[in-house]
Design a protein around this motif. Structure first.
Motif, PDB file in Angstrom:
ATOM      1  N   LEU A  29      40.026  37.596  45.464  1.00  0.00           N
ATOM      2  CA  LEU A  29      39.933  37.490  47.353  1.00  0.00           C
ATOM      3  C   LEU A  29      40.918  38.341  47.564  1.00  0.00           C
ATOM      4  O   LEU A  29      40.975  38.315  49.009  1.00  0.00           O
ATOM      5  CB  LEU A  29      40.246  35.898  47.595  1.00  0.00           C
ATOM      6  N   PRO A  60      42.692  41.689  49.375  1.00  0.00           N
ATOM      7  CA  PRO A  60      42.135  43.421  50.074  1.00  0.00           C
ATOM      8  C   PRO A  60      42.509  43.795  48.615  1.00  0.00           C
ATOM      9  O   PRO A  60      41.655  44.961  49.037  1.00  0.00           O
ATOM     10  CB  PRO A  60      43.361  42.927  51.392  1.00  0.00           C
ATOM     11  N   SER A  82      42.588  43.755  45.719  1.00  0.00           N
ATOM     12  CA  SER A  82      42.110  43.498  44.412  1.00  0.00           C
ATOM     13  C   SER A  82      40.400  44.770  44.164  1.00  0.00           C
ATOM     14  O   SER A  82      40.071  45.238  45.603  1.00  0.00           O
ATOM     15  CB  SER A  82      40.866  42.146  44.281  1.00  0.00           C
ATOM     16  N   LYS A 132      37.543  43.932  42.966  1.00  0.00           N
ATOM     17  CA  LYS A 132      36.764  43.559  42.874  1.00  0.00           C
ATOM     18  C   LYS A 132      35.928  43.108  44.802  1.00  0.00           C
ATOM     19  O   LYS A 132      35.361  42.633  45.639  1.00  0.00           O
ATOM     20  CB  LYS A 132      36.336  42.103  42.392  1.00  0.00           C
ATOM     21  N   TYR A 133      37.532  42.363  45.288  1.00  0.00           N
ATOM     22  CA  TYR A 133      37.335  42.615  46.905  1.00  0.00           C
ATOM     23  C   TYR A 133      36.540  43.377  47.681  1.00  0.00           C
ATOM     24  O   TYR A 133      35.533  42.364  48.380  1.00  0.00           O
ATOM     25  CB  TYR A 133      38.747  42.478  47.270  1.00  0.00           C
ATOM     26  N   LYS A 134      35.951  44.944  47.289  1.00  0.00           N
ATOM     27  CA  LYS A 134      35.182  45.654  48.933  1.00  0.00           C
ATOM     28  C   LYS A 134      33.765  45.138  47.911  1.00  0.00           C
ATOM     29  O   LYS A 134      33.315  45.419  49.348  1.00  0.00           O
ATOM     30  CB  LYS A 134      35.687  47.233  48.233  1.00  0.00           C
ATOM     31  N   LYS A 187      34.042  41.089  50.542  1.00  0.00           N
ATOM     32  CA  LYS A 187      34.246  40.921  50.963  1.00  0.00           C
ATOM     33  C   LYS A 187      32.848  40.557  52.760  1.00  0.00           C
ATOM     34  O   LYS A 187      33.370  39.951  53.523  1.00  0.00           O
ATOM     35  CB  LYS A 187      35.286  41.314  52.209  1.00  0.00           C
ATOM     36  N   LYS A 213      45.240  35.897  53.917  1.00  0.00           N
ATOM     37  CA  LYS A 213      45.346  36.709  52.723  1.00  0.00           C
ATOM     38  C   LYS A 213      46.716  35.931  52.183  1.00  0.00           C
ATOM     39  O   LYS A 213      46.978  35.166  51.448  1.00  0.00           O
ATOM     40  CB  LYS A 213      46.332  38.165  53.124  1.00  0.00           C
TER      41      LYS A 213
END
Length: 165
Positions: free
Chosen positions: A117, A119, A121, A123-125, A128, A140
């Motif tokens: 989770l 930003p 990371s 995987k975050y994109k 999100k 954050k």
């Protein structure tokens, strides 16, 4: 209850519903008692939490089956079966040690979840857009606090040895 189900299937769903209600009430009562007494060993709490997890999975599967989504319930039932196998495994022998391993595994899973989770990371994109801006998960600082708390817990002497294996 869905009227087009045969009586045997309806009876099985009613029985499942009663088991879920009893299991939920029982685990709630036990956890309340343990939290008041504050004398329960960690392995007892882990047993109860794992049992509760099984009950919650069964409840989710029941809701899906009762609404006609039997195929969707399959993966949840598989997960309930996996949790039942964990439950049986940690009770078999060396229970305290196995409970600690299960607990560390849970913390590591949570840690990877919260790290995803952040930003920065990768995987975050991809996720999100699924997180509401009002959710704590979108903040954050909140996520970093969760990560620090989990890392600190994993630094305890007993847990660190297991985590580093």
């Amino acid at each position: 209850m869905r009227p087009y189900l045969d009586l045997e299937t309806q009876g099985k769903l009613i029985t499942l519903e009663k088991v879920i209600q009893y299991g939920d009430a029982l685990t709630t009562e036990i956890l309340q008692h343990l939290s008041r007494s504050r004398s329960a060993p960690d392995n007892q709490i882990i047993h109860i939490l794992l049992f509760r997890k099984i009950i919650e999975k069964l409840d989710g599967a029941f809701i899906l089956m009762n609404s006609g989504s039997e195929n969707n319930a399959t993966s949840i039932l598989r997960n309930a079966l996996e949790n039942l196998m964990y439950f049986m495994y940690i009770q078999k022998e060396d229970t305290e040690h196995r409970c600690l391993y299960y607990y560390v595994g849970t913390l590591v899973y949570e840690l990877s979840y919260y790290r995803m989770l952040l930003p920065e990371s990768i995987k975050y994109k991809h996720i999100k857009h699924l997180i509401k801006s009002t959710s704590p998960l979108a903040k954050k600082q909140w996520v970093e606090e969760k990560i620090r708390a989990l890392e600190q817990e994993l630094e305890g002497p007993e847990l660190r040895a297991i985590y580093n294996e």
